[in-house]
Write an enzyme that holds these catalytic residues in place. Structure first.
Site, mmCIF file in Angstrom:
data_model
loop_
_atom_site.group_PDB
_atom_site.id
_atom_site.type_symbol
_atom_site.label_atom_id
_atom_site.label_comp_id
_atom_site.label_asym_id
_atom_site.label_seq_id
_atom_site.Cartn_x
_atom_site.Cartn_y
_atom_site.Cartn_z
ATOM 1 N N SER A 1 -44.646 -21.059 13.181
ATOM 2 C CA SER A 1 -43.386 -20.490 12.675
ATOM 3 C C SER A 1 -42.494 -19.878 13.761
ATOM 4 O O SER A 1 -41.471 -19.272 13.436
ATOM 5 C CB SER A 1 -43.698 -19.439 11.608
ATOM 6 N N ASP B 1 -56.820 -27.490 7.738
ATOM 7 C CA ASP B 1 -55.893 -27.685 8.855
ATOM 8 C C ASP B 1 -54.931 -28.801 8.470
ATOM 9 O O ASP B 1 -55.363 -29.913 8.135
ATOM 10 C CB ASP B 1 -56.702 -28.063 10.108
ATOM 11 N N LEU B 2 -53.635 -28.531 8.544
ATOM 12 C CA LEU B 2 -52.642 -29.551 8.176
ATOM 13 C C LEU B 2 -52.767 -30.799 9.045
ATOM 14 O O LEU B 2 -52.345 -31.885 8.641
ATOM 15 C CB LEU B 2 -51.228 -28.975 8.309
ATOM 16 N N TYR C 1 -39.883 -25.657 18.475
ATOM 17 C CA TYR C 1 -40.095 -25.279 17.068
ATOM 18 C C TYR C 1 -38.938 -25.794 16.205
ATOM 19 O O TYR C 1 -39.159 -26.437 15.168
ATOM 20 C CB TYR C 1 -40.236 -23.752 16.983
ATOM 21 N N CYS D 1 -36.379 -14.290 6.454
ATOM 22 C CA CYS D 1 -36.878 -13.863 5.145
ATOM 23 C C CYS D 1 -37.876 -12.735 5.337
ATOM 24 O O CYS D 1 -38.993 -12.951 5.818
ATOM 25 C CB CYS D 1 -37.503 -15.043 4.405
ATOM 26 N N HIS E 1 -33.465 -22.445 13.001
ATOM 27 C CA HIS E 1 -33.584 -22.841 14.414
ATOM 28 C C HIS E 1 -33.352 -24.343 14.620
ATOM 29 O O HIS E 1 -33.354 -24.812 15.759
ATOM 30 C CB HIS E 1 -34.905 -22.320 14.993
HETATM 31 P P1 NAI Z 1 -46.344 -17.296 9.319
HETATM 32 O O1 NAI Z 1 -46.596 -17.716 10.718
HETATM 33 O O2 NAI Z 1 -46.617 -15.881 8.933
HETATM 34 O O3 NAI Z 1 -47.164 -18.246 8.326
HETATM 35 C C1 NAI Z 1 -47.439 -19.597 8.599
HETATM 36 C C2 NAI Z 1 -48.831 -19.899 8.122
HETATM 37 O O4 NAI Z 1 -49.124 -21.263 8.445
HETATM 38 C C3 NAI Z 1 -49.917 -19.035 8.806
HETATM 39 O O5 NAI Z 1 -50.690 -18.352 7.835
HETATM 40 C C4 NAI Z 1 -50.745 -20.036 9.598
HETATM 41 O O6 NAI Z 1 -52.139 -19.715 9.616
HETATM 42 C C5 NAI Z 1 -50.477 -21.333 8.847
HETATM 43 N N1 NAI Z 1 -50.694 -22.472 9.733
HETATM 44 C C6 NAI Z 1 -50.299 -22.618 11.022
HETATM 45 N N2 NAI Z 1 -50.754 -23.780 11.526
HETATM 46 C C7 NAI Z 1 -51.454 -24.381 10.534
HETATM 47 C C8 NAI Z 1 -52.185 -25.593 10.445
HETATM 48 N N3 NAI Z 1 -52.297 -26.424 11.487
HETATM 49 N N4 NAI Z 1 -52.784 -25.883 9.272
HETATM 50 C C9 NAI Z 1 -52.692 -25.038 8.208
HETATM 51 N N5 NAI Z 1 -52.027 -23.875 8.229
HETATM 52 C C10 NAI Z 1 -51.413 -23.552 9.380
HETATM 53 O O7 NAI Z 1 -44.835 -17.682 8.992
HETATM 54 P P2 NAI Z 1 -43.898 -17.156 7.805
HETATM 55 O O8 NAI Z 1 -42.956 -16.165 8.342
HETATM 56 O O9 NAI Z 1 -44.722 -16.813 6.629
HETATM 57 O O10 NAI Z 1 -43.048 -18.477 7.506
HETATM 58 C C11 NAI Z 1 -43.489 -19.445 6.582
HETATM 59 C C12 NAI Z 1 -42.734 -20.734 6.823
HETATM 60 O O11 NAI Z 1 -41.346 -20.516 6.708
HETATM 61 C C13 NAI Z 1 -42.972 -21.341 8.216
HETATM 62 O O12 NAI Z 1 -43.047 -22.734 8.085
HETATM 63 C C14 NAI Z 1 -41.738 -20.940 8.989
HETATM 64 O O13 NAI Z 1 -41.447 -21.887 10.005
HETATM 65 C C15 NAI Z 1 -40.686 -20.938 7.893
HETATM 66 N N6 NAI Z 1 -39.599 -20.009 8.190
HETATM 67 C C16 NAI Z 1 -39.795 -18.660 8.049
HETATM 68 C C17 NAI Z 1 -38.774 -17.770 8.301
HETATM 69 C C18 NAI Z 1 -38.933 -16.312 8.076
HETATM 70 O O14 NAI Z 1 -37.953 -15.585 8.206
HETATM 71 N N7 NAI Z 1 -40.106 -15.804 7.701
HETATM 72 C C19 NAI Z 1 -37.471 -18.246 8.793
HETATM 73 C C20 NAI Z 1 -37.385 -19.688 8.918
HETATM 74 C C21 NAI Z 1 -38.415 -20.518 8.615
HETATM 75 C C1 15L Z 2 -37.832 -18.439 11.944
HETATM 76 O O1 15L Z 2 -37.772 -19.662 11.865
HETATM 77 C C2 15L Z 2 -39.127 -17.752 12.127
HETATM 78 O O2 15L Z 2 -40.167 -18.411 11.430
HETATM 79 C C3 15L Z 2 -39.105 -16.293 11.701
HETATM 80 O O3 15L Z 2 -40.249 -15.668 12.265
HETATM 81 C C4 15L Z 2 -37.835 -15.561 12.128
HETATM 82 O O4 15L Z 2 -37.856 -15.350 13.471
HETATM 83 C C5 15L Z 2 -36.597 -16.360 11.698
HETATM 84 O O5 15L Z 2 -36.676 -17.729 12.024
HETATM 85 C C6 15L Z 2 -35.277 -15.807 12.276
HETATM 86 O O6 15L Z 2 -34.514 -16.566 12.854
HETATM 87 O O7 15L Z 2 -35.018 -14.617 12.096
#
Ligand code: NAI
Ligand code: 15L
Length: 262
Positions: free
Chosen positions: A73, A49-50, A134, A164, A111
């Protein structure tokens, strides 16, 4: 690199990058609060846990680079965001300070600037306009990274990721889409550079419709190759939102309409 740490490795992006970034390091240490499955060849799994400072110190020890994807996220109640994104960031940076300042790529987000109108072109030096708690937590992360750079020389690239995913899935993503290939390429460039300072980088592909200006990081030599325009026809066939729709009115899309969740 000898050892690259990927946090959030059980998440959507983490699962993809866990595979793609294999060539970057002898060992990939994958971490998440959620189960990570079995460690593959040249992998180490650390469930953590972070928000747990001691566990984060152990997770970071011995790593030469960190791709920090872990945390909440999307918009969630503040208590969840506090643990994963605020306390978690602090723990990560304190651990990095104690363990030789491994270079960090911080997955920030669009965001942070969600309340800017979609018509406005943005550079990273413009004031933030987060569209929810967020987004505020990502502004905190960027500020924390900056302070650790100024005080301790900790290098971080804060990548404000757009959307992404494998392919853009709605009209807004014609501008915000970041392909997996382009993200992986960006990560490679950031870890390969001799020195990166502490830049904010727009995580976006070479989309014709992008409103984000990355000209300040031309020195990095990152040239995204994908363009969401390829998908315009199939997206427009599903319907074009009108100008009043939050999806196209604000940079952050519908996140601007999220309530404060309790
Ligand atoms: P996701 O929600 O699928 O993955 C985030 C991971 O962080 C999850 O596996 C979760 O279990 C873990 N996590 C959450 N709280 C935690 C904690 N307290 N300790 C340890 N692990 C924890 O999100 P995704 O889409 O893979 O995004 C990855 C990162 O990129 C995130 O930080 C998100 O904010 C950022 N991001 C993603 C975007 C996208 O389009 N996928 C857009 C903008 C930012
Ligand atoms: C984010 O920051 C989120 O993590 C992702 O789930 C998407 O919603 C993305 O932005 C977005 O703006 O499309």
């Amino acid at each position: 690199m000898k050892r690259l740490l990927i946090t959030g490795a059980a998440g959507g992006l983490g699962k993809v990058m866990r595979e793609r970034l294999r060539p970057l390091a002898e060992i990939i240490r994958v971490s998440d609060i959620a189960p990570l499955g079995d460690a593959g060849e040249h992998e180490e799994c650390v469930q953590c846990d972070l928000a747990d400072g001691d566990a984060v110190h152990q997770m970071v020890e011995g790593c030469d680079g960190i791709l920090h994807l872990g945390g909440i996220s999307v918009e969630r109640p503040f208590e969840q965001i506090l643990g994963g994104n605020i306390i978690g960031m602090y723990n990560l940076y304190e651990a990095a300070r104690a363990h030789g300042h491994p270079r960090i790529i911080f997955a920030s987000s669009n965001h942070t600037i969600g309340f800017y109108p979609k018509t406005q072109r943005l550079t990273p030096d413009m004031p933030t306009r987060p569209d929810g708690l967020y987004g505020v937590s990502k502004c905190f992360g960027e500020a924390l990274a900056r302070m650790y750079f100024e005080k301790f020389g900790q290098e971080t690239a804060s990548v404000r990721i757009g959307s992404c995913m494998a392919a853009p899935s709605n009209y807004r993503m014609l501008s915000t889409w970041l392909s997996y290939d382009d993200f992986a390429l960006l990560i490679e460039r950031i870890f390969a550079a001799p020195f990166i300072d502490c830049p904010i980088i727009w995580g976006v592909s070479a989309n014709d419709a992008s409103t984000w200006d990355n000209s300040h990081i031309s020195w990095l030599g990152w040239q995204p190759r994908d363009n969401a325009e390829t998908y315009r026809r199939e997206i427009e066939e599903k319907g074009v939102p009108d100008g009043g729709d939050a999806l196209v009115r604000y940079q952050g899309g519908v996140f601007v309409n999220d309530p404060i969740y309790k």
